[in-house]
Design an enzyme around this catalytic site. Structure first.
Site, PDB file in Angstrom:
ATOM      1  N   SER A 101       0.825  -1.201   0.000  1.00 30.17           N
ATOM      2  CA  SER A 101       0.000   0.000   0.000  1.00 30.17           C
ATOM      3  C   SER A 101       0.861   1.254   0.000  1.00 30.17           C
ATOM      4  O   SER A 101       1.947   1.274   0.594  1.00 30.17           O
ATOM      5  CB  SER A 101      -0.895   0.007   1.240  1.00 30.17           C
ATOM      6  OG  SER A 101      -1.523   1.266   1.418  1.00 30.17           O
ATOM      7  N   TYR A 128      -2.840  -0.779   9.996  1.00 27.38           N
ATOM      8  CA  TYR A 128      -2.958  -1.344   8.647  1.00 27.38           C
ATOM      9  C   TYR A 128      -1.683  -1.098   7.850  1.00 27.38           C
ATOM     10  O   TYR A 128      -1.090  -2.033   7.282  1.00 27.38           O
ATOM     11  CB  TYR A 128      -4.148  -0.723   7.912  1.00 27.38           C
ATOM     12  CG  TYR A 128      -4.101  -0.938   6.416  1.00 27.38           C
ATOM     13  CD1 TYR A 128      -4.450  -2.156   5.862  1.00 27.38           C
ATOM     14  CD2 TYR A 128      -3.678   0.091   5.560  1.00 27.38           C
ATOM     15  CE1 TYR A 128      -4.384  -2.359   4.488  1.00 27.38           C
ATOM     16  CE2 TYR A 128      -3.606  -0.109   4.193  1.00 27.38           C
ATOM     17  CZ  TYR A 128      -3.959  -1.331   3.662  1.00 27.38           C
ATOM     18  OH  TYR A 128      -3.877  -1.527   2.295  1.00 27.38           O
ATOM     19  N   LYS A 158       1.488  -3.723   6.501  1.00 33.00           N
ATOM     20  CA  LYS A 158       2.005  -3.834   5.134  1.00 33.00           C
ATOM     21  C   LYS A 158       3.520  -3.638   5.107  1.00 33.00           C
ATOM     22  O   LYS A 158       4.250  -4.384   4.434  1.00 33.00           O
ATOM     23  CB  LYS A 158       1.327  -2.799   4.235  1.00 33.00           C
ATOM     24  CG  LYS A 158      -0.145  -3.038   3.984  1.00 33.00           C
ATOM     25  CD  LYS A 158      -0.389  -4.284   3.160  1.00 33.00           C
ATOM     26  CE  LYS A 158      -1.841  -4.426   2.759  1.00 33.00           C
ATOM     27  NZ  LYS A 158      -2.094  -5.643   1.950  1.00 33.00           N
TER      28      LYS A 158
END
Length: 347
Positions: free
Chosen positions: A136, A159, A163
């Site tokens: 991301s 989040y 990643k």
């Protein structure tokens, strides 16, 4: 090129029923590859929609589906042992809400990290060494200019941190056996839109956090208004700016990336974006134009972890993958609106 295509004849797509996964599976099938999908979701209707798009019969073996949770190592291993022709993996499975991760970080770390570690272990145990990972753009720190792949990483949410951690794990794994592993990390900016057929797209629910699905809900009369989280950023209209990329442009990029990493053992990172920034208010206006609906909005507080501006420098992807994400924001909105009106009702 023929040799590479032969080597990469069968691909496993994790999270293949999801928004990104279904489009990636479709473009690989269209290109002549066979695809295996694993997903913990049981929405088998989505599998049929993918088959419909590429003209496969209901009983076609070119697309196979296995419903498993990747936290279950034994179940994951069984898929690989029973399908020994898997050549490469496109790893798209994982929890994805930036906002929700702030409230349940342990869930995000456990799910995203453990599932990825299990996948790497199974691949190592079964001799599958080619992997594309869906990372991301949120791993980057915000910038007033386009962001290149060598920019500083500064994830601000669980989040994004998950990643970045998975990227680090994959980098370390590749370094441990540099002549064996072929790994590419695809740093997505903001995928939106839907397949032009209207058959597959991003499911919109009351819990949707992404901007475009919420805008579509308002346009469809399912919500009263869009909440804009902050209008006091140092941008041209005070709202955050993102690089939106059409989901099919993003999906096609995986074919080029997989062929690229197949050429030799490697670990590489690619931005997947357009290089063009669109603000929240601009996106609302674009959607009003394609839908013909007035979309009211209100201003709320900033969300924790939101970045002012996140726009790709896509030059590396263009140079090495010949990938140019060309579809406009208007096309993204139009395709999503078609999906919202037609396809979503049949999931």
């Amino acid at each position: 090129m023929d040799r590479i295509k032969k080597i990469l004849s069968t691909n496993l797509v994790t999270g293949g029923i999801g928004f990104i996964g279904s489009h990636v599976a479709a473009v690989f099938l269209e290109a002549g590859y066979e695809v295996l999908i694993i997903d913990k979701s049981s929405k088998k209707r989505g599998i049929q929609h993918i088959k419909d798009i590429v003209g496969l019969s209901e009983k076609s073996k070119k697309l196979l589906f296995f419903q498993i949770d990747m936290l279950n190592y034994d179940a994951l291993l069984e898929v690989f042992l029973s399908n020994t022709d898997i050549d490469a993996v496109i790893h798209l499975a994982g929890l994805k809400s930036v906002a929700k991760s702030n409230f349940c970080p342990l869930l995000y770390y456990q799910n995203n990290l453990v599932s990825s570690i299990n996948l790497l272990r199974v691949m190592e145990d079964t001799g599958v060494n080619k992997l594309l990972f869906s990372s991301s753009a949120f791993v980057y720190e915000e910038s007033d200019t386009q962001i290149s792949e060598n920019a500083k990483l500064m994830p601000k949410t669980p989040y994004a941190s998950s990643k970045a951690m998975i990227e680090k794990i994959m980098s370390d794994v590749q370094k441990s056996a540099p002549e064996y592993w072929h790994i590419g990390c695809m740093r997505y900016f903001n995928p939106v839109g839907a397949h032009q057929s209207g058959k597959i797209g991003e499911e919109v629910t009351n819990e949707s956090c992404n901007l475009v699905p919420i805008i579509a809900q308002v346009a469809a009369g399912e919500k009263q208004c869009v909440t804009i989280f902050g209008d006091d950023y140092e941008t041209r209209d005070g709202t955050t700016i993102r690089d939106y990329v059409h989901i099919t442009d993003l999906a096609y990029g995986h074919i080029s990336a997989l062929k690229k990493i197949a050429e030799k053992p490697t670990y590489c990172v690619y931005n997947i974006g357009t290089g063009i920034g669109t603000s929240v208010i601009e996106m609302i206006k674009f959607f009003e134009k394609v839908s013909g609906c007035k979309i009211p909005y209100k201003i709320g507080k900033r969300r924790e972890g939101d970045l002012k501006m996140l726009v790709a420098d896509p030059s590396k992807s263009l140079a090495e993958l010949n990938l140019k994400c060309e579809k406009s924001v208007l096309e993204m909105c139009a395709d999503f609106w078609k999906w919202k009106q037609i396809g979503e009702k049949d999931i």
